[in-house]
Design a protein around this motif. Structure first.
Motif, PDB file in Angstrom:
ATOM      1  N   PRO A 126       4.584  -1.813  -8.515  1.00  0.00           N
ATOM      2  CA  PRO A 126       3.223  -1.643  -7.987  1.00  0.00           C
ATOM      3  C   PRO A 126       2.142  -1.920  -9.022  1.00  0.00           C
ATOM      4  CG  PRO A 126       4.281   0.485  -8.300  1.00  0.00           C
ATOM      5  CD  PRO A 126       5.330  -0.550  -8.524  1.00  0.00           C
ATOM      6  N   ARG A 127       2.514  -2.017 -10.302  1.00  0.00           N
ATOM      7  CA  ARG A 127       1.547  -2.362 -11.347  1.00  0.00           C
ATOM      8  C   ARG A 127       1.329  -3.860 -11.462  1.00  0.00           C
ATOM      9  NH1 ARG A 127       5.124   0.973 -15.555  1.00  0.00           N
ATOM     10  NH2 ARG A 127       6.578  -0.442 -14.493  1.00  0.00           N
ATOM     11  N   ASP A 128       2.154  -4.653 -10.780  1.00  0.00           N
ATOM     12  CA  ASP A 128       2.040  -6.109 -10.799  1.00  0.00           C
ATOM     13  C   ASP A 128       1.061  -6.521  -9.703  1.00  0.00           C
ATOM     14  OD1 ASP A 128       2.341  -8.868 -10.508  1.00  0.00           O
ATOM     15  OD2 ASP A 128       4.495  -8.830 -10.941  1.00  0.00           O
ATOM     16  N   GLY A 130       1.013  13.838  11.510  1.00  0.00           N
ATOM     17  CA  GLY A 130      -0.144  14.249  10.729  1.00  0.00           C
ATOM     18  C   GLY A 130       0.219  14.848   9.387  1.00  0.00           C
ATOM     19  N   GLU A 131       1.469  15.349   9.223  1.00  0.00           N
ATOM     20  CA  GLU A 131       1.902  15.962   7.969  1.00  0.00           C
ATOM     21  C   GLU A 131       2.892  15.072   7.212  1.00  0.00           C
ATOM     22  OE1 GLU A 131       0.734  18.740   6.647  1.00  0.00           O
ATOM     23  OE2 GLU A 131      -0.671  18.897   8.316  1.00  0.00           O
ATOM     24  N   ASP A 132       2.850  13.777   7.491  1.00  0.00           N
ATOM     25  CA  ASP A 132       3.751  12.838   6.835  1.00  0.00           C
ATOM     26  C   ASP A 132       3.356  12.685   5.366  1.00  0.00           C
ATOM     27  OD1 ASP A 132       5.398  10.736   6.061  1.00  0.00           O
ATOM     28  OD2 ASP A 132       5.119   9.624   7.925  1.00  0.00           O
ATOM     29  N   ARG A 133       4.288  12.980   4.448  1.00  0.00           N
ATOM     30  CA  ARG A 133       4.030  12.841   3.014  1.00  0.00           C
ATOM     31  C   ARG A 133       4.555  11.526   2.460  1.00  0.00           C
ATOM     32  NH1 ARG A 133       1.033  15.986   4.425  1.00  0.00           N
ATOM     33  NH2 ARG A 133       0.829  18.197   3.839  1.00  0.00           N
ATOM     34  N   ARG A 134       5.230  10.765   3.269  1.00  0.00           N
ATOM     35  CA  ARG A 134       5.777   9.482   2.824  1.00  0.00           C
ATOM     36  C   ARG A 134       4.896   8.318   3.267  1.00  0.00           C
ATOM     37  NH1 ARG A 134      11.200   8.373   1.571  1.00  0.00           N
ATOM     38  NH2 ARG A 134      11.219  10.545   0.924  1.00  0.00           N
ATOM     39  N   TRP A 174       0.833  -1.198   0.000  1.00  0.00           N
ATOM     40  CA  TRP A 174       0.000   0.000   0.000  1.00  0.00           C
ATOM     41  C   TRP A 174       0.867   1.247   0.000  1.00  0.00           C
ATOM     42  CZ3 TRP A 174       0.063   3.535   4.056  1.00  0.00           C
ATOM     43  CH2 TRP A 174      -0.886   4.562   3.978  1.00  0.00           C
ATOM     44  N   ALA A 175       1.972   1.238   0.753  1.00  0.00           N
ATOM     45  CA  ALA A 175       2.863   2.391   0.803  1.00  0.00           C
ATOM     46  C   ALA A 175       3.490   2.652  -0.560  1.00  0.00           C
ATOM     47  CB  ALA A 175       3.947   2.170   1.856  1.00  0.00           C
ATOM     48  N   LEU A 176       3.903   1.590  -1.264  1.00  0.00           N
ATOM     49  CA  LEU A 176       4.493   1.770  -2.585  1.00  0.00           C
ATOM     50  C   LEU A 176       3.494   2.388  -3.554  1.00  0.00           C
ATOM     51  CD1 LEU A 176       6.430  -1.613  -2.943  1.00  0.00           C
ATOM     52  CD2 LEU A 176       7.372   0.623  -2.351  1.00  0.00           C
ATOM     53  N   ARG A 177       2.277   1.915  -3.528  1.00  0.00           N
ATOM     54  CA  ARG A 177       1.261   2.466  -4.436  1.00  0.00           C
ATOM     55  C   ARG A 177       0.943   3.911  -4.077  1.00  0.00           C
ATOM     56  NH1 ARG A 177      -0.937  -2.980  -3.981  1.00  0.00           N
ATOM     57  NH2 ARG A 177      -2.188  -2.282  -2.204  1.00  0.00           N
ATOM     58  N   SER A 178       0.938   4.226  -2.794  1.00  0.00           N
ATOM     59  CA  SER A 178       0.656   5.590  -2.363  1.00  0.00           C
ATOM     60  C   SER A 178       1.752   6.540  -2.812  1.00  0.00           C
ATOM     61  CB  SER A 178       0.502   5.632  -0.839  1.00  0.00           C
ATOM     62  OG  SER A 178       0.314   6.947  -0.386  1.00  0.00           O
ATOM     63  N   ILE A 179       3.016   6.146  -2.646  1.00  0.00           N
ATOM     64  CA  ILE A 179       4.128   6.984  -3.069  1.00  0.00           C
ATOM     65  C   ILE A 179       4.103   7.185  -4.581  1.00  0.00           C
ATOM     66  CG2 ILE A 179       6.649   7.083  -3.250  1.00  0.00           C
ATOM     67  CD1 ILE A 179       6.768   5.659  -0.539  1.00  0.00           C
ATOM     68  N   ALA A 180       3.743   6.143  -5.331  1.00  0.00           N
ATOM     69  CA  ALA A 180       3.703   6.244  -6.792  1.00  0.00           C
ATOM     70  C   ALA A 180       2.745   7.321  -7.268  1.00  0.00           C
ATOM     71  CB  ALA A 180       3.318   4.895  -7.393  1.00  0.00           C
TER      72      ALA A 180
END
Length: 698
Positions: free
Chosen positions: A579-581, A610-614, A548-554
Motif C-alpha cells: 500500500p506504500r507503492d 454498520g459495525e464492519d471493521r474489515r 482503498w481497502a488495503l490502505r484502510s486495513i493497514a
C-alpha cells in the motif's frame, strides 16, 4: 494454535457418488472431460430435489464442540439448546448416562489435560478448568485476550495437568512470555523475550527446547540450550510458512509444518544441526496439509489431512495407514475430524461431515474391531426460533465435485462444482460463488450457501483462483498483485466459467457472480468489467476499491489479524500489493468497480454491516450513491449492528431472500417465498436502496 486445533482431520464423502467424485482427482491437463461427464451423469441420474425453505439452510448443530479424553473413554461436549447458549456435558463411551456439568458457558473450545482429570474450556476472555474426576479446584486458569494478547497455545504435552500460554506482558519495553500454568493458576515462566513469540516445542523432560520468534520481517527458529541460550537454526522468510508442533521427538528434533522444501506445506523434521528432513507431503502433489492429528499422550503426529481439493486422509505410520484406509472404507467420501484415544479399551471420536451432510454426525470408532457407532445424536436447532428442527435430507442436497481447469495463461486452477440433483446441467443458470480473503480457499466441506443456491436450481462454481491458500506457496504468489478488475485473479474466475460452459454446464445467457468480502469485490468487478459474461452481481460486505481497502486495513487493528506475525505492509509487499507503492495502488484503484461505477450496466445487490471493521461502510455507501446518481440498478441492505459477518439469523435470512429475489429477476430462477411479517419488518428497516426504498439514507 491451541492443542485441540491439531486434532482436526478431514476427508470427503459423496454418498452414491464416491467413485465418480474421486475420479475427478485424476483430472489431468488433457482428457479432463470424461471424468467430469461421468460425475455430471451421476448427478443427473439422482432424483430431483424439492424446494426447501430458506430457514432450512440456517440451522445450528446442537453440538458445537466435542473432545475425547486421552484414555478414549469419555466425550465432553458443548451442547446448544438455544443458539448462542451452550451447556457443558460429558458422556462415557461404555454406555453410562450423560452428565451436565455447566448449565451455561461462554466457551467455544475444549481440551483435556494430559492426565484426563481436567477439562479446559476456552472463550475469548478466559481459560477455565473443570475438575472431571471428583477432585476439588474447578476455576479460572488464566484470563485470555485483552490488551496484552494472552492466548492459549497448547495443553502441556509433558505435564499431567498444565497448559502453555503466550502473552505480551508489557509494551514499554516490549516483552513477551511463554508461561506454563497449572490448573490452579500457578505460573512458571519458560521464556521472557523482547521479540514476539510465535512458536515453541518442549523436550520430553518438559524443558523449552525450541523457540520461534519474530525478528524483523522473518520468523526465526532457535534451538534452546541447557543454559537457555538461543542458537539460530532456521529462518522462515519471504512468505514461507513454518508452524512448530509443541513437543519434540524423543531424540530432541523439532517437528514442523513447512513449505521450505517445496511449494506445498508438508511435515518436516529439523535436527540440531539445522538440517531439514522430509516426513510427509501430499502424495498427489496438490494440496497443503490442512491439519495434523496428534497422539493425545505423546503429542506426536499420527494423521495428516488435506481438504483443498478432493480430500485425503493419510496415516503417518503403518498402523495409522491401516486405520485411515478403514475409515475411508466405512465412511467413503466424508469429511472427518478424528480424535485418538490411547490405553486399554480406548475408543476414537470421529466427527463425520460431508458436502451433502448438513449437520455433522459423531461416531465412536473402535480401533481394535474397526466398528463405528453413532453417538451425540441430537437434532439441530433453528437459528430464528431456537427450537429443534429437522435437517435437509442428503438426497435433496448437491454433491461438491472437485474440478480443475487451465486458465487462459496456462496455470492450473482448481475448484468445486455443485449441481442440483436430477436436472440436466446445460440449461441451468450458472453462478460463480467466489470465496473471500482473497487469502483463503473453498474446501470440500459442507457449504450452506452453495447448497441453498443449488436447491434453487443454480449450478454453483467455486474457484480457488490464484492467490488462494491451501494449494501451495506458488499458487498464492502466482497472483503477483494483479487483483484489479481486469487482472489475472479475476480472469481465473471468468476462465473457469467459460470452461464449464464449454463442458456443457450452464446457460451462457444466465450467468451470475456472488461473493462476500473479496468475493464481493470480485462480484462487482465481474459485472463491471465482464458484463457480457456476468448478467448480475451479488456482493456482501464488498470493498468497491481493493486498494482503498488495503490502505484502510493497514491503519487499523485488523492488520495484525490479516498478516499474522509479519508487519502488514511488508507482508503485502511480498504479495506485490504494497500500500506504500503509490503507482501500484493507483493502477489497482483505476481498475476498481468504484472507479468504473458509471460504466456498470448489470444489476447489483449490495449487503453491508454498520459495525464492519474489515470493510468500512462509508466506502460501500459512496459506491451505492454513485450507482444511484448514474441511475444504475442497485439494491442496498445495511444492518447497522452487523460486522464483517452477520450472525443475526434474521439478517442472514434477509440476505438469502434478497439474493434469491435478485437472481430470480436477472437469471430466471424460482420465485422466492414472500417474507413473513418479522422478516418484512427487518427488510423495511434496513433496505436503503431497492424497490421498497428508493432513496439512499446516509
Amino acid at each position: 494454535m491451541s492443542s485441540i486445533c491439531f486434532w482436526r482431520l478431514a476427508l470427503a464423502r459423496v454418498p452414491a457418488l464416491a467413485a465418480a467424485s474421486f475420479a475427478l482427482v485424476t483430472l489431468a491437463h488433457a482428457g479432463t472431460e470424461a471424468p467430469l461427464r461421468n460425475a455430471i451423469a451421476a448427478e443427473r441420474a439422482r432424483p430431483a430435489a424439492p424446494l426447501h425453505a430458506r430457514a432450512d439452510f440456517l440451522l445450528q448443530p446442537a453440538i458445537s464442540e466435542a473432545t475425547l479424553s486421552p484414555d478414549g473413554r469419555t466425550i465432553a461436549y458443548l451442547r446448544e439448546r438455544v443458539p448462542g447458549q451452550r451447556e457443558l456435558w460429558s458422556q462415557p463411551l461404555d454406555g453410562g448416562a450423560p452428565r451436565r456439568w455447566l448449565q451455561r458457558t461462554e466457551a467455544s473450545e475444549l481440551g483435556w489435560s494430559q492426565d484426563g482429570r481436567w477439562l479446559l474450556l476456552a472463550s475469548s476472555t478466559q481459560l477455565f478448568a473443570q475438575a472431571m474426576a471428583g477432585q476439588p479446584g474447578s476455576g479460572l486458569v488464566s484470563p485470555l485476550g485483552g490488551r496484552l494478547q494472552r492466548r492459549w497455545a497448547a495443553v502441556d504435552p509433558t505435564r499431567p495437568a498444565a497448559v502453555l500460554l503466550v502473552a505480551q506482558v508489557s509494551t514499554e519495553p516490549v516483552s513477551w512470555q511463554l508461561v506454563r500454568v497449572d490448573m490452579h493458576g500457578q505460573r512458571e515462566v519458560l521464556r521472557q523475550d523482547a521479540q514476539r513469540l510465535v512458536g515453541f516445542a518442549l523436550g520430553p523432560d518438559g524443558r523449552l527446547a525450541w523457540l520461534q520468534r519474530v525478528e524483523s520481517d522473518a520468523s526465526v527458529i532457535h534451538r534452546v540450550d541447557r543454559n537457555g541460550a538461543l542458537i539460530e537454526t532456521l529462518r522462515c522468510a519471504e512468505l514461507h510458512r513454518c508452524g512448530l508442533l509443541p513437543r519434540t521427538t524423543d531424540a530432541g528434533d523439532l517437528l514442523l509444518r513447512s513449505d521450505l522444501q517445496g511449494s506445498l506445506r508438508g511435515l518436516q523434521r529439523l535436527d540440531a544441526a539445522g538440517r531439514l528432513h522430509p516426513i510427509y507431503k501430499d502424495p498427489r502433489g496438490e494440496a497443503d496439509i490442512d491439519e495434523l492429528t496428534l497422539d493425545p499422550l505423546t503429542a506426536q503426529p499420527v494423521f495428516a489431512d488435506h481438504r483443498s481439493t478432493a480430500p485425503l486422509l493419510s496415516g503417518l505410520d503403518a498402523e495409522m495407514q491401516r486405520h485411515a484406509a478403514a475409515l475411508r472404507r466405512a465412511l467413503p467420501g466424508r469429511v472427518l475430524r478424528v480424535q485418538v484415544g490411547r490405553g486399554p479399551g480406548a475408543r476414537w471420536l470421529v466427527s463425520e461431515r460431508g458436502d451433502s451432510l448438513q449437520v455433522p454426525r459423531w461416531q465412536c470408532y473402535d480401533p481394535t474391531s474397526g466398528r463405528l457407532k453413532q453417538v451425540l445424536d441430537f437434532p439441530p436447532v433453528s437459528r430464528r426460533s431456537g427450537m429443534p428442527a429437522t435437517d435437509v435430507p442428503e438426497a435433496a442436497l448437491a454433491h461438491r465435485l472437485p474440478i480443475r481447469y487451465r486458465a487462459s495463461d496456462g496455470l492450473t486452477v482448481r475448484g468445486f462444482l455443485s449441481l442440483p440433483p436430477g436436472v440436466a446441467p446445460a440449461k441451468l443458470p450458472l453462478l460463480a460463488l467466489v470465496h473471500g480473503g482473497p487469502w483463503s480457499h473453498a474446501t470440500a466441506d459442507h457449504s450452506s450457501l452453495a447448497q441453498f443456491l443449488a436447491n434453487r436450481g443454480y449450478a454453483v462454481f467455486e474457484p480457488n483462483y490464484r492467490g488462494s491458500t491451501g494449494l501451495g506457496r506458488d499458487h498464492v504468489l502466482a497472483a503477483r498483485g494483479d487483483y484489479g478488475g481486469t487482472g489475472r485473479v479475476l480472469q481465473d474466475i471468468g476462465d473457469g466459467v467459460r470452461w464449464l460452459l464449454a463442458q456443457g454446464v450452464g446457460d451462457a445467457q444466465r450467468v451470475g457472480i456472488v461473493g462476500a468480502s473479496f468475493g464481493g469485490y470480485a462480484a462487482l468487478a465481474g459485472v463491471t468489467f465482464s458484463p457480457d459474461l456476468f448478467k448480475v452481481g451479488v456482493a456482501s460486505v464488498p470493498p468497491p476499491d481493493f486498494s482503498w481497502a488495503l490502505r484502510s486495513i493497514a491503519r487499523s487493528a485488523e492488520a495484525d489479524v490479516v498478516s499474522g506475525y509479519m508487519p502488514f505492509e511488508h507482508w503485502l509487499s511480498l504479495l506485490q500489493l504494497d500500500p506504500r507503492d503509490a503507482a501500484a495502488m493507483a493502477r489497482l484503484s483505476a481498475q476498481s468497480p468504484l472507479a468504473q461505477a458509471a460504466s456498470l450496466r448489470r444489476p447489483v445487490l449490495l449487503i453491508a454491516g454498520g459495525e464492519d471493521r474489515r470493510v468500512d461502510l462509508s466506502g460501500v455507501l459512496d459506491y451505492a450513491a454513485r450507482l444511484q446518481a448514474a441511475r444504475k440498478q442497485v439494491t442496498l441492505l445495511v444492518d447497522p449492528q452487523a460486522g464483517h459477518r452477520n450472525d443475526d439469523p434474521l439478517g442472514r435470512e434477509a440476505a438469502l431472500y434478497l439474493m434469491e429475489r435478485q437472481l430470480q429477476q436477472s437469471l430466471g430462477g424460482p420465485q422466492p417465498a414472500p417474507p413473513d411479517a418479522t422478516l418484512q419488518a427487518y427488510l423495511a428497516r434496513n433496505t436503503r436502496l431497492g424497490a421498497e426504498t428508493p432513496r439512499l439514507r446516509r
